[in-house]
Design an enzyme around this catalytic site. Structure first.
Site, PDB file in Angstrom:
ATOM      1  N   GLU A 244      70.343  22.630  -0.291  1.00 24.61           N
ATOM      2  CA  GLU A 244      69.029  21.995  -0.183  1.00 24.61           C
ATOM      3  C   GLU A 244      68.061  22.915   0.560  1.00 24.61           C
ATOM      4  O   GLU A 244      68.215  23.168   1.754  1.00 24.61           O
ATOM      5  CB  GLU A 244      69.146  20.658   0.543  1.00 24.61           C
TER       6      GLU A 244
ATOM      7  N   LYS B 228      64.125   6.549  17.534  1.00 25.15           N
ATOM      8  CA  LYS B 228      63.947   7.952  17.954  1.00 25.15           C
ATOM      9  C   LYS B 228      63.309   8.731  16.811  1.00 25.15           C
ATOM     10  O   LYS B 228      63.957   9.052  15.819  1.00 25.15           O
ATOM     11  CB  LYS B 228      65.262   8.621  18.325  1.00 25.15           C
TER      12      LYS B 228
ATOM     13  N   GLU C 166      71.072   7.976   5.177  1.00 25.53           N
ATOM     14  CA  GLU C 166      70.306   8.536   4.066  1.00 25.53           C
ATOM     15  C   GLU C 166      70.189  10.035   4.331  1.00 25.53           C
ATOM     16  O   GLU C 166      69.474  10.463   5.247  1.00 25.53           O
ATOM     17  CB  GLU C 166      68.921   7.888   3.968  1.00 25.53           C
TER      18      GLU C 166
ATOM     19  N   CYS D 281      63.730  14.500   0.417  1.00 28.12           N
ATOM     20  CA  CYS D 281      65.128  14.477  -0.026  1.00 28.12           C
ATOM     21  C   CYS D 281      65.253  14.117  -1.503  1.00 28.12           C
ATOM     22  O   CYS D 281      66.225  14.488  -2.157  1.00 28.12           O
ATOM     23  CB  CYS D 281      65.940  13.514   0.824  1.00 28.12           C
TER      24      CYS D 281
END
Length: 488
Positions: free
Chosen positions: A392, A184, A259, A293
């Site tokens: 973040e 996906k 992750e 990331c």
């Protein structure tokens, strides 16, 4: 390539890929993929449903049970996956063009790094699969040996920031281990993923081994993380979503590899080569518009060189060319969506309200208002307790934090819920080793950034994820270890 997808300058009619065929969604509904550089419609994409996801998983399950892939000799599996690697490189320009239009990133990054790395992923795991070692243990009257068998149907849920590269990082390992997969892609950036279906067919991958479902995470993603046929789930994305995925997977006891996010410390000591640290820090914070990331977005600088580093860094940032992602000279493209641009700008305003100072940027790029272009931005004199240091941002906004001593740098670096990566800039070998050992992260670079050996483990600590992939670690996750003991 898939001619219904790629027609410059528009990209059209991305369908689901199930059992080796491109098909419409069961609902016949679609959604639009938007070009971040223009905010114009780029493609019509099939809007997959729970029914479509179940169908793809059931096809993958039957294909796995048939043994057409899972029982295929590893040399033959390897040959087919190497074919896929070759076809990716044969179509590198087309894939890179679609990736750049869909993501908003510079064409030179898509063409020269992302797509070649995707090809390398397939070749690496294809070759490594042939040389995996199975353990053998001798006893006086018995012997035991360990077999690593394919786990089964594997769900792969892929993020929007590096879609083709991240997809192939997961897919190549899962396939090399003998699994069947359902992918996906993110709804923001589905187009390159869909193109992998035709590559698979041309390479000789049996129908049903690889399936691709576009659609919302709330339905497609949930089905892929709860269906009892699924025996492995790999997710790359934001930490809070990762928690939901893990909770869903627990209902069917599906092993997960996560992750997740990061807020990595990028530490510059006074004995570092400042020019090298400036260039490396610029790359570590503005690559892919900062939508990565692994970004070293907390730049910790020792006080004795703080002003000097800041001046050099800001001058380097001013040279970053923001513009048309398809232009070869562009260094930084558009953020993925209007809403994400607004989020990034909101964080900048929060930072300044908390007391951070703005050295450069902090607004949209003038003259490019039709797209999601944000200036490379530098916030300095930041305290690590500020939200811009703890949360973040996932955009082109590094924060610069001063520190006095090595001990303080380590304390600041570890004062985060995240633990994905870190960078240390120093010419003192012993200091490099001490600091690297003391930082709580899954990856650490010394005087470099984003250098990857695919044999090494990749993954994060704390809120940055669960599990490791890369080399044998990928095969350990995507297989079941079976111990067999027999009497001599």
């Amino acid at each position: 390539m898939y001619q219904n997808i790629v027609k410059k300058p528009m990209v059209k009619n991305a369908k689901l890929f199930i059992n080796g065929e491109y098909v419409e969604s069961e609902s016949r509904k679609t959604f639009d993929s938007i070009n971040p550089a223009t905010n114009q419609k780029l493609a019509t994409v099939a809007n997959g449903t729970e029914h479509d996801a179940k169908r793809a998983i059931e096809v993958a399950g039957r294909t796995f049970q048939s043994g057409v892939w899972s029982n295929m000799p590893v040399e033959e599996r390897s040959r087919i996956l190497c074919n896929m690697s070759d076809l990716i490189m044969k179509n590198v320009d087309e894939l890179a063009y679609v990736e750049t239009l869909d993501v908003g990133k510079p064409i030179k990054e898509s063409r020269d790094f992302d797509i070649p790395r995707a090809a390398a992923n397939f070749r690496f795991f294809a070759e490594m699969a042939k040389y995996m070692v199975h353990e053998h243990y001798d006893m006086s009257k018995h012997m035991s040996y360990t077999q690593y068998t394919p786990a089964g149907v594997t769900s792969l849920i892929i993020p929007w920031n590096l879609p083709f590269m991240q997809m192939t990082w997961k897919a190549s390992a899962a396939l090399a281990a003998g699994n069947t997969i359902v992918i996906k892609p993110a709804s923001y950036t589905p187009l390159s993923a869909v193109m992998l279906g035709e590559i698979a067919n041309e390479a000789g991958l049996p129908p049903g081994v690889l399936n691709i479902i576009t659609g919302p995470g709330s339905t497609v993603g949930t089905t892929m993380s709860t269906h009892p046929f699924v025996r492995r789930l790999a997710f790359v994305g934001e930490t809070e979503t990762g928690k939901t995925v893990m909770e869903n997977a627990s209902k069917s006891l599906i092993p997960v590899s996560l992750e997740l996010g990061g807020k990595s410390a990028n530490i510059v000591f006074e004995d570092a080569d400042l020019d090298e640290a400036v260039e490396g820090s610029k790359e570590a914070t503005f690559r892919n518009q900062g939508e990565i990331c692994l970004a070293g977005s907390r730049i910790l600088v020792q006080e004795s060189v703080y002003d000097q580093f800041l001046d050099k860094f800001v001058e380097a940032v001013k040279k970053i060319k923001v513009g048309d992602p398809t232009d070869e000279s562009t260094d930084m493209g558009a953020l993925v969506s209007k809403s994400h641009l607004e989020t990034v700008d909101h964080y900048v305003q929060i930072g300044m309200s908390e007391g951070a100072k703005l050295a450069y940027g902090g607004k949209r790029v003038e003259g490019l208002e039709e797209g999601n272009f944000y200036m490379p931005t530098v916030l300095y004199d930041v305290n690590n307790k500020m939200r811009v240091a703890q949360e973040e941002i996932f955009g082109p906004v590094p924060v610069i934090i001063p520190f006095k001593t090595e001990e303080e740098a380590i304390q600041i670096a570890n004062d985060s819920i995240y633990g994905l990566a870190g960078v240390v800039w120093t010419n003192d070998l012993r200091r490099a080793q001490r600091v690297s050992a003391s930082i709580h992260s899954g990856l650490l670079w010394i005087n470099c950034w984003y250098v990857r050996d695919l044999r090494t483990p990749f993954g994060g600590a704390k809120a940055s994820g669960i599990g490791r992939e890369g080399g044998r670690h990928s095969f350990e996750f995507y297989t079941e270890a079976k111990t067999i003991t027999m009497k001599k």
